[in-house]
Design a protein around this motif. Structure first.
Motif, PDB file in Angstrom:
ATOM      1  N   SER A 115     -81.348 160.434 -20.801  1.00  0.00           N
ATOM      2  CA  SER A 115     -80.459 159.283 -20.714  1.00  0.00           C
ATOM      3  C   SER A 115     -80.771 158.255 -22.119  1.00  0.00           C
ATOM      4  O   SER A 115     -81.426 159.053 -22.977  1.00  0.00           O
ATOM      5  N   ALA A 116     -80.081 157.420 -22.085  1.00  0.00           N
ATOM      6  CA  ALA A 116     -80.252 156.524 -23.272  1.00  0.00           C
ATOM      7  C   ALA A 116     -81.485 156.048 -23.610  1.00  0.00           C
ATOM      8  O   ALA A 116     -82.077 155.682 -24.917  1.00  0.00           O
ATOM      9  N   GLN A 117     -82.441 156.078 -22.397  1.00  0.00           N
ATOM     10  CA  GLN A 117     -83.835 155.675 -22.504  1.00  0.00           C
ATOM     11  C   GLN A 117     -84.770 156.808 -23.163  1.00  0.00           C
ATOM     12  O   GLN A 117     -86.047 156.863 -23.706  1.00  0.00           O
ATOM     13  N   GLY A 118     -84.316 158.137 -23.024  1.00  0.00           N
ATOM     14  CA  GLY A 118     -84.907 159.255 -23.517  1.00  0.00           C
ATOM     15  C   GLY A 118     -84.916 160.469 -22.496  1.00  0.00           C
ATOM     16  O   GLY A 118     -83.944 160.512 -21.706  1.00  0.00           O
ATOM     17  N   LEU A 119     -85.960 161.214 -22.201  1.00  0.00           N
ATOM     18  CA  LEU A 119     -86.102 162.149 -21.240  1.00  0.00           C
ATOM     19  C   LEU A 119     -87.138 161.879 -20.052  1.00  0.00           C
ATOM     20  O   LEU A 119     -88.259 161.602 -20.325  1.00  0.00           O
ATOM     21  N   HIS A 120     -86.967 162.234 -19.039  1.00  0.00           N
ATOM     22  CA  HIS A 120     -87.885 162.002 -17.781  1.00  0.00           C
ATOM     23  C   HIS A 120     -87.723 163.391 -17.284  1.00  0.00           C
ATOM     24  O   HIS A 120     -87.005 164.029 -16.641  1.00  0.00           O
ATOM     25  N   GLU A 121     -89.057 164.090 -17.450  1.00  0.00           N
ATOM     26  CA  GLU A 121     -89.382 165.393 -16.919  1.00  0.00           C
ATOM     27  C   GLU A 121     -90.169 165.148 -15.495  1.00  0.00           C
ATOM     28  O   GLU A 121     -91.323 164.353 -15.359  1.00  0.00           O
ATOM     29  N   VAL A 122     -89.690 165.976 -14.527  1.00  0.00           N
ATOM     30  CA  VAL A 122     -90.567 165.634 -13.341  1.00  0.00           C
ATOM     31  C   VAL A 122     -90.639 167.136 -12.796  1.00  0.00           C
ATOM     32  O   VAL A 122     -90.084 168.120 -12.674  1.00  0.00           O
ATOM     33  N   THR A 123     -92.191 167.169 -12.319  1.00  0.00           N
ATOM     34  CA  THR A 123     -92.691 168.581 -11.869  1.00  0.00           C
ATOM     35  C   THR A 123     -93.578 168.297 -10.514  1.00  0.00           C
ATOM     36  O   THR A 123     -93.294 167.071 -10.074  1.00  0.00           O
ATOM     37  N   ARG A 124     -93.866 169.208  -9.737  1.00  0.00           N
ATOM     38  CA  ARG A 124     -94.518 169.000  -8.618  1.00  0.00           C
ATOM     39  C   ARG A 124     -95.884 168.099  -8.918  1.00  0.00           C
ATOM     40  O   ARG A 124     -96.210 167.496  -7.780  1.00  0.00           O
ATOM     41  N   SER A 125     -96.455 168.159  -9.868  1.00  0.00           N
ATOM     42  CA  SER A 125     -97.816 167.687 -10.132  1.00  0.00           C
ATOM     43  C   SER A 125     -97.517 166.463 -11.248  1.00  0.00           C
ATOM     44  O   SER A 125     -98.771 165.715 -11.501  1.00  0.00           O
ATOM     45  N   ALA A 126     -96.552 166.128 -12.015  1.00  0.00           N
ATOM     46  CA  ALA A 126     -96.637 165.147 -12.872  1.00  0.00           C
ATOM     47  C   ALA A 126     -95.131 164.424 -12.853  1.00  0.00           C
ATOM     48  O   ALA A 126     -94.205 165.109 -12.566  1.00  0.00           O
ATOM     49  N   ASP A 131     -89.705 158.730 -24.762  1.00  0.00           N
ATOM     50  CA  ASP A 131     -89.048 158.164 -25.491  1.00  0.00           C
ATOM     51  C   ASP A 131     -88.093 158.926 -26.244  1.00  0.00           C
ATOM     52  O   ASP A 131     -88.688 160.052 -26.839  1.00  0.00           O
ATOM     53  N   TRP A 132     -86.996 158.472 -27.260  1.00  0.00           N
ATOM     54  CA  TRP A 132     -86.216 159.136 -28.208  1.00  0.00           C
ATOM     55  C   TRP A 132     -87.295 159.146 -29.289  1.00  0.00           C
ATOM     56  O   TRP A 132     -87.127 159.989 -30.333  1.00  0.00           O
ATOM     57  N   SER A 133     -88.058 158.300 -29.414  1.00  0.00           N
ATOM     58  CA  SER A 133     -89.213 158.438 -30.745  1.00  0.00           C
ATOM     59  C   SER A 133     -90.255 159.546 -30.727  1.00  0.00           C
ATOM     60  O   SER A 133     -90.748 160.193 -31.369  1.00  0.00           O
ATOM     61  N   HIS A 134     -90.039 160.309 -29.370  1.00  0.00           N
ATOM     62  CA  HIS A 134     -90.746 161.306 -28.984  1.00  0.00           C
ATOM     63  C   HIS A 134     -90.303 162.794 -29.361  1.00  0.00           C
ATOM     64  O   HIS A 134     -90.672 163.605 -29.485  1.00  0.00           O
ATOM     65  N   ALA A 135     -88.725 162.442 -29.609  1.00  0.00           N
ATOM     66  CA  ALA A 135     -88.152 163.744 -29.861  1.00  0.00           C
ATOM     67  C   ALA A 135     -88.487 164.438 -31.415  1.00  0.00           C
ATOM     68  O   ALA A 135     -88.589 163.695 -32.389  1.00  0.00           O
ATOM     69  N   THR A 136     -88.762 165.661 -31.503  1.00  0.00           N
ATOM     70  CA  THR A 136     -89.332 166.335 -32.596  1.00  0.00           C
ATOM     71  C   THR A 136     -88.350 167.097 -33.213  1.00  0.00           C
ATOM     72  O   THR A 136     -88.443 167.354 -34.464  1.00  0.00           O
ATOM     73  N   SER A 137     -87.350 167.661 -32.729  1.00  0.00           N
ATOM     74  CA  SER A 137     -86.188 168.363 -33.188  1.00  0.00           C
ATOM     75  C   SER A 137     -84.869 168.537 -32.368  1.00  0.00           C
ATOM     76  O   SER A 137     -84.926 168.026 -31.276  1.00  0.00           O
ATOM     77  N   ALA A 138     -83.931 168.920 -33.013  1.00  0.00           N
ATOM     78  CA  ALA A 138     -82.705 168.943 -32.400  1.00  0.00           C
ATOM     79  C   ALA A 138     -81.701 170.207 -32.977  1.00  0.00           C
ATOM     80  O   ALA A 138     -82.021 170.395 -34.021  1.00  0.00           O
ATOM     81  N   ALA A 139     -80.803 170.535 -32.204  1.00  0.00           N
ATOM     82  CA  ALA A 139     -79.839 171.427 -32.654  1.00  0.00           C
ATOM     83  C   ALA A 139     -79.062 170.849 -33.796  1.00  0.00           C
ATOM     84  O   ALA A 139     -78.887 169.506 -33.809  1.00  0.00           O
ATOM     85  N   GLU A 140     -78.477 171.710 -34.789  1.00  0.00           N
ATOM     86  CA  GLU A 140     -77.682 171.148 -35.792  1.00  0.00           C
ATOM     87  C   GLU A 140     -76.508 170.466 -35.424  1.00  0.00           C
ATOM     88  O   GLU A 140     -76.217 169.288 -36.049  1.00  0.00           O
ATOM     89  N   VAL A 188     -85.036 162.791 -36.825  1.00  0.00           N
ATOM     90  CA  VAL A 188     -85.140 164.058 -36.353  1.00  0.00           C
ATOM     91  C   VAL A 188     -84.759 165.119 -37.003  1.00  0.00           C
ATOM     92  O   VAL A 188     -83.449 165.184 -37.202  1.00  0.00           O
ATOM     93  N   PRO A 189     -85.361 166.236 -37.287  1.00  0.00           N
ATOM     94  CA  PRO A 189     -84.612 167.427 -37.879  1.00  0.00           C
ATOM     95  C   PRO A 189     -84.071 168.037 -37.119  1.00  0.00           C
ATOM     96  O   PRO A 189     -84.231 168.185 -35.830  1.00  0.00           O
ATOM     97  N   ARG A 190     -82.815 168.489 -37.779  1.00  0.00           N
ATOM     98  CA  ARG A 190     -82.034 169.109 -37.085  1.00  0.00           C
ATOM     99  C   ARG A 190     -82.006 170.666 -37.516  1.00  0.00           C
ATOM    100  O   ARG A 190     -82.232 170.975 -38.621  1.00  0.00           O
TER     101      ARG A 190
END
Length: 201
Positions: A115-126, A131-140, A188-190
């Motif tokens: 989403s515009a706020q970033g990424l929300h990851e949901v697992t069985r235990s967490a 945030d988008w500031s946590h993005a480390t790389s992306a496709a070109e 963010v590096p492409r």
């Protein structure tokens, strides 16, 4: 002294992006989940492997029972000695079955929402929010039928891969719009397809 809860969060260091083939419109974002083919295959094969383990040991015990008596290895220990390899194989099948069922159950509870706020990851235990500031790389190329973005937070990594052939054009366009707007002015590096990095736009 209070002990920390026992956790088997293998997802923390596992790249599940190739298996995120199920997409859902999340209102303000796009949610990806592990495809039904993978989860149902694991959930279905798990019990079958467990049943096969018990059937193998039972059948082989009945067959070697008379063999053991014929060669003077009667009794419980004699039968166990002859059936030993089958028991070992049965244990292996049992563990594989339990492991497959557990992985399928974990997979059904896994999702990532971009989403515009970033990424929300949901697992069985967490439940982890990047945030988008946590993005480390992306496709070109973000404007394509397939693109990915990787996030890292507190030693935990998460990579999401959006593929139009799995989630459809509508959801793909929505994910592209979100990622394109968020990465427009970031550093963010492409990463090119061959793995080399290029300067951010």
């Amino acid at each position: 002294m209070k002990l920390p809860p026992l956790s088997f969060d293998f997802i923390k260091s596992t790249d599940l992006s190739p298996y995120l083939t199920k997409g859902v419109d999340a209102g303000n974002g796009v949610t990806l989940m592990i495809g039904d083919v993978y989860t149902y295959l694991l959930l279905g094969s798990g019990p079958l492997l467990v049943i096969a383990a018990f059937v193998l040991v039972k059948v082989m015990y009945g067959r070697v029972k008379f063999f053991a008596l014929e060669f003077g290895n009667g009794g419980v220990f004699g039968s166990l000695k002859v059936i030993g390899p089958s028991i070992v194989l049965g244990v292996v099948l049992f563990l594989l079955g339990v492991g497959a069922a557990w992985l399928g159950w974990q997979g059904m509870g896994y999702s990532v929402t971009l989403s515009a706020q970033g990424l929300h990851e949901v697992t069985r235990s967490a439940s982890v929010r990047y945030d988008w500031s946590h993005a480390t790389s992306a496709a070109e190329r973000i404007k394509s039928t397939e693109f990915w973005v990787a996030f890292t937070k507190d030693g935990r990594k998460c990579r999401v891969d959006f593929q139009q052939r799995f989630i459809g054009e509508k959801l793909q366009d929505k994910a592209i719009a979100i990622a394109e707007q968020a990465l427009a002015y970031s550093k963010v590096p492409r990463i090119k397809q061959n793995g080399s990095a290029i300067s951010a736009p």
